[in-house]
Design an enzyme around this catalytic site. Structure first.
Site, mmCIF file in Angstrom:
data_model
loop_
_atom_site.group_PDB
_atom_site.id
_atom_site.type_symbol
_atom_site.label_atom_id
_atom_site.label_comp_id
_atom_site.label_asym_id
_atom_site.label_seq_id
_atom_site.Cartn_x
_atom_site.Cartn_y
_atom_site.Cartn_z
ATOM 1 N N GLU A 17 5.032 1.471 9.575
ATOM 2 C CA GLU A 17 5.564 0.199 9.047
ATOM 3 C C GLU A 17 7.060 0.304 8.781
ATOM 4 O OE1 GLU A 17 5.041 -2.811 8.519
ATOM 5 O OE2 GLU A 17 2.899 -3.224 8.403
ATOM 6 N N ARG A 99 -0.581 -3.832 -5.178
ATOM 7 C CA ARG A 99 0.359 -2.829 -4.684
ATOM 8 C C ARG A 99 1.475 -3.535 -3.925
ATOM 9 N NH1 ARG A 99 0.356 -1.854 0.815
ATOM 10 N NH2 ARG A 99 -1.535 -2.199 2.031
ATOM 11 N N ASN A 101 3.798 -4.152 -0.571
ATOM 12 C CA ASN A 101 3.569 -4.108 0.867
ATOM 13 C C ASN A 101 4.902 -4.255 1.593
ATOM 14 O OD1 ASN A 101 1.630 -3.703 2.950
ATOM 15 N ND2 ASN A 101 1.871 -5.845 3.541
ATOM 16 N N ASN A 157 3.370 -10.154 4.611
ATOM 17 C CA ASN A 157 4.075 -9.482 5.700
ATOM 18 C C ASN A 157 5.223 -10.351 6.194
ATOM 19 O OD1 ASN A 157 3.178 -6.806 6.608
ATOM 20 N ND2 ASN A 157 1.159 -7.770 6.719
ATOM 21 N N ASP A 205 1.858 -9.457 11.428
ATOM 22 C CA ASP A 205 2.272 -8.336 10.588
ATOM 23 C C ASP A 205 3.799 -8.399 10.465
ATOM 24 O OD1 ASP A 205 2.555 -5.756 9.297
ATOM 25 O OD2 ASP A 205 0.611 -5.206 10.109
#
Length: 310
Positions: A17, A99, A101, A157, A205
């Site tokens: 990522e 969390r 990202n 995303n 994404d």
């Protein structure tokens, strides 16, 4: 326009990522979230370095004064390769089930991060999600955290700012890409509209913009492609990949004309990986377009469209 990709590095990332290009170093940096590591690769020489991280590492951006700003599972840290991760900000101290990202340096030099309900157990295995709990945050150079949206997104995303003050964002679970009007200096987001919804190749994404403000979006979860969209949501290109889960992309190389794409092998069976060994690899694509240089934390770009061409 249809183009294809070639394998640059058989990284075998569990979840590659947040790839960025450092023009000063002629090198790529990216993270492997579940693999808990940060990569550096010089495409010209092939030099490849890896640093372990103390927790899931979700994003990375360059700092104007050297080093990097890094998103871990819960905190945003300052980091120098080989050094310690120094906690800088915690966007959601009161939401322990969330969390971080996506994360990216904005054109004004602030660091934006987004959150989601965690889909990872401590050992990196898949954890079921039961609610949309993600939001977008802006972190300035002093460490002040400002929430920019309600906690209403699933898997957050894509972060990309156009040269005329629009902001792209995506929710993977909803299979939607959004466009906002954006005051970058304050982080104020208004007039959200859906740019693309239900696109048939996988789910959205990570993304990057080219110099024409076209969005190149990785289509994860079986999409096996990077799709190019214009500012009205029209499809302008499709890059076919030999990996089913592309995750993030950036333009790099000496003239910013190579599209680099990370991928994932998260949750894939041994039989699938035997049949598709390039899952989790890093890929390079030519002929898609040309990008703009990545902003740096603490250093606002005065004229990105000119600076990138210098």
């Amino acid at each position: 326009m249809k183009t294809s990709a070639c394998l640059l590095l058989d990284a075998k990332d569990i979840v590659g990522e947040s790839i960025i290009w450092s023009g000063e170093e002629n090198a790529l940096y990216w993270v492997d979230i579940v693999g808990r590591r940060i990569h550096r690769l010089e495409p010209a020489s092939g030099r490849h370095d890896i640093w372990p991280t103390p927790d899931f590492v979700t994003s990375i951006g360059m700092r104007a004064d050297g080093g990097f700003i890094v998103g871990l599972r819960r905190s945003v840290c300052l980091w120098q390769p080989g050094g310690a991760f120094e906690e800088f900000a915690v966007p959601e101290p009161d939401l322990p089930d969330n969390r971080l990202n996506e994360g990216r340096v904005a054109p004004d030099g602030a660091f934006w991060v987004s959150t989601m309900q965690s889909n990872l157990h401590p050992d990196g295995s898949l954890k079921n999600m039961d609610r949309n709990a993600g939001a977008i945050y802006r972190i300035d150079v002093g460490g002040h955290v400002a929430r920019l949206t309600p906690n209403e997104y699933g898997i957050t995303n894509t972060m990309a700012w156009t040269q005329d003050s629009r902001f792209f964002f995506a929710d993977t679970l909803a299979n939607e890409i959004y466009l906002f009007d954006c005051d970058v200096a304050t982080g104020r987001l208004t007039n959200r509209r859906t740019l693309a919804a239900g696109f048939s190749r996988g789910f959205p994404d990570g993304s990057c913009l080219d110099a024409e403000d076209r969005l190149w979006n990785c289509r994860v979860a079986g999409g096996a492609a990077v799709a190019g969209f214009d500012g009205q949501g029209g499809l302008v290109g499709l890059v076919e990949l030999p990996a089913g889960w592309p995750t993030s992309c950036t333009f790099g190389g000496p003239d910013l004309s190579t599209l680099y794409v990370t991928s994932a092998r998260f949750t894939m069976s041994a039989d699938h990986l035997e049949a598709h060994p390039l899952e989790g690899g890093l890929f390079a694509v030519e002929g898609v377009g040309r990008g703009l240089a990545e902003p740096k934390f603490g250093a606002p770009a005065q004229n990105p469209s000119v600076a990138e061409k210098a």
